[in-house]
Design an enzyme around this catalytic site. Structure first.
Site, short mmCIF file in Angstrom:
data_model
loop_
_atom_site.label_atom_id
_atom_site.label_comp_id
_atom_site.label_asym_id
_atom_site.label_seq_id
_atom_site.Cartn_x
_atom_site.Cartn_y
_atom_site.Cartn_z
N GLY A 220 -3.18 3.17 2.34
CA GLY A 220 -3.51 3.55 0.98
C GLY A 220 -3.55 2.35 0.05
O GLY A 220 -3.86 1.23 0.45
N GLY A 222 -1.58 0.00 -3.06
CA GLY A 222 -0.30 -0.36 -3.65
C GLY A 222 0.35 -1.55 -3.00
O GLY A 222 -0.22 -2.20 -2.11
N ILE A 224 3.00 -1.80 -0.96
CA ILE A 224 3.36 -1.71 0.46
C ILE A 224 2.15 -1.97 1.35
O ILE A 224 2.22 -2.80 2.27
CB ILE A 224 4.03 -0.36 0.77
CG1 ILE A 224 5.41 -0.30 0.10
CG2 ILE A 224 4.17 -0.14 2.28
CD1 ILE A 224 6.10 1.04 0.19
N GLU A 243 -9.39 6.23 4.57
CA GLU A 243 -10.15 6.77 3.45
C GLU A 243 -10.50 5.67 2.46
O GLU A 243 -11.58 5.66 1.87
CB GLU A 243 -9.40 7.90 2.76
CG GLU A 243 -8.00 7.56 2.32
CD GLU A 243 -7.24 8.77 1.78
OE1 GLU A 243 -7.59 9.90 2.16
OE2 GLU A 243 -6.31 8.58 0.98
N GLY A 341 -5.17 12.19 1.20
CA GLY A 341 -5.35 12.24 2.64
C GLY A 341 -4.08 12.02 3.44
O GLY A 341 -4.14 11.84 4.66
N LYS A 366 14.35 3.83 -10.28
CA LYS A 366 15.01 3.69 -11.59
C LYS A 366 16.10 2.62 -11.55
O LYS A 366 17.26 2.86 -11.86
CB LYS A 366 15.58 5.04 -12.05
CG LYS A 366 14.51 6.09 -12.33
CD LYS A 366 15.09 7.37 -12.90
CE LYS A 366 13.99 8.38 -13.20
NZ LYS A 366 14.53 9.65 -13.75
#
Length: 436
Positions: A220, A222, A224, A243, A341, A366
């Site tokens: 995906g 980001g 990571i 994707e 996905g 946080k």
């Protein structure tokens, strides 16, 4: 066939259909249902022109995933233009949370079918690359569900942008399918590459150790995924079936780590259904036969994914409970994104011979005050990926194997990769639930 005459015919048709964004927006009538692609496939000029005349309209419905233009995501837009968001973005998130827009739960792979069977489409609009000599545009950076929307729509508007790369694959629209053409030479919206934190770098290192040469990857967006791509630059014969085509994937292709030579289907090709990133990605994809863009009901189909040996799925989550249920899209009842996905690829990787699935999260959020591994998901949270589909959970403290493990084994494995500050209270909670 006289090719020169055919080309002139297409050019004439192009000029006859050419119009302003205002003229294209004027075809929308009260009560119409519209469908726009996700991300940089959104026809921004048309959307802005539509928003400018919203008070002339009543009951218009826009179906879309991951929006770019904020123009009608306001409380006073609701009677005029209502939005059904299939995946919320920074633009639509507040509107969904406050009820100005609605949210449609879905698996990304099923969106084309939902368009076919459930949702009317009066007008579809999309960004396309310039027309070729055969009269074809390409959906460029956002194929996803676009082809299905175009097929179902009564009227199709294309926003032609010479900066949109011409892509290969099942992503072509013929001028005969188009009612109106808008020309636009605005730069495509770029996304800055997120910096990689020390936590993300540690997670990327664990993943790289478990990814073998010859594996096929889905990742995906980001920090990571960027950390993983950086850690994989020295791997060999990797493949891509994902994707999202991103900067990290392009870097792997340029470095030679990805050549798709050992894929069991689509050998030699990197497959995606949409792209995000910087201009580097857009330019690399232009007329590049090594990359193919296909509709999401093919790319994200768990059956198709399962045909790829050694498939590796890598996705992020917000919260994981001690049974392995993952909430990756909401904070309690507040919708943050969507399923996308994630479940599609988790299931597909589980079907793959030699496949591995990874759900990743920092151990805390946080500023270290809350644990992302919890006894039970926060009340109201959406379960994005079920306990039955999660293979591994990865934090900066290691990898927890879940698939095939008992409830008690899962709890202990997850506690072992939780932040040390929270392991004691997680152990106590697990005892009360008879999980250890």
């Amino acid at each position: 066939m006289n090719l020169a005459l055919t080309q002139r015919s297409y050019e004439k048709e192009y000029q006859e259909k050419l119009c302003s964004a205002q003229e294209a927006a004027a075809i929308v009538q009260s009560g119409d249902h519209l469908c726009f692609p996700l991300g940089v496939g959104e026809p921004t000029l048309m959307v802005r022109a539509l928003a400018a005349r919203k008070r002339e309209l009543e009951g218009v419905v826009v179906n879309q995933q991951h929006h770019l233009c904020p123009d009608y995501f306001t409380e006073d837009s609701v009677p005029h233009i209502k939005v059904n968001a299939w995946f919320t973005s920074h633009v639509s998130r507040e509107a969904v949370q406050k009820g100005w827009a609605d949210f449609v739960p879905n698996h990304f792979s099923e969106v084309p079918r939902l368009i076919r069977e459930y949702w009317p489409v009066d007008v579809a609009g999309t960004v396309v690359s310039p027309m070729d000599e055969h009269g074809f545009f390409t959906c460029s950076l956002s194929v996803g569900y676009t082809m299905e929307a175009v097929k179902k729509a009564k009227k199709v508007v294309v926003q032609v942008n010479p900066q949109a790369p011409r892509t290969h694959g099942n992503c072509h629209i013929h001028i005969s399918e188009v009612a109106h053409i808008i020309e636009c030479d605005e730069p495509l919206q770029e996304l800055a590459i997120p910096p990689v934190s020390a936590v993300e770098e540690a997670i990327g290192g664990y993943l790289a150790e478990m990814i073998e040469d010859g594996s096929t990857l889905q990742m995906g967006w980001g920090g990571i995924p960027n950390a993983v791509c950086k850690a994989l630059l020295r791997k060999k014969d990797l493949g891509i079936h994902t994707e999202l085509i991103s900067n990290g994937i392009v870097d792997l292709m340029i470095a030679g780590a990805v050549n798709n030579s050992r894929k069991t289907i689509h050998r030699g090709k990197s497959l995606g259904t949409f792209a995000l990133g910087t201009k580097k990605v857009f330019e690399f994809m232009n007329e590049n036969p090594m990359i193919e863009m296909h509709p999401v009901d093919y790319v994200n189909d768990p059956y198709v994914i399962g045909q790829i040996d050694n498939m590796v799925s890598i996705n992020a989550t917000i919260q994981v409970d001690l049974l392995g249920q993952c909430c990756s899209e909401s904070f309690g009842h507040l919708q943050w994104s969507g399923t996308g996905g994630q479940a599609d690829f988790a299931r597909g990787a589980n079907r793959s011979r030699g496949g591995k699935g990874f759900i990743c999260t920092a151990s805390t959020a946080k500023n270290g005050t809350v644990s992302c591994i919890v006894p039970t998901l926060t009340a109201g949270s959406s379960t994005t990926t079920s306990k039955n589909d999660v293979d591994h959970v990865v934090t900066e403290f290691g990898v927890a194997k879940l698939r095939g493990q008992t409830a008690k084994q899962r709890a202990m494995n997850l506690i072992n990769v939780a932040h040390p500050d929270f392991r004691g209270e997680l152990m106590e909670a697990a005892r009360k639930m008879n999980r250890i």
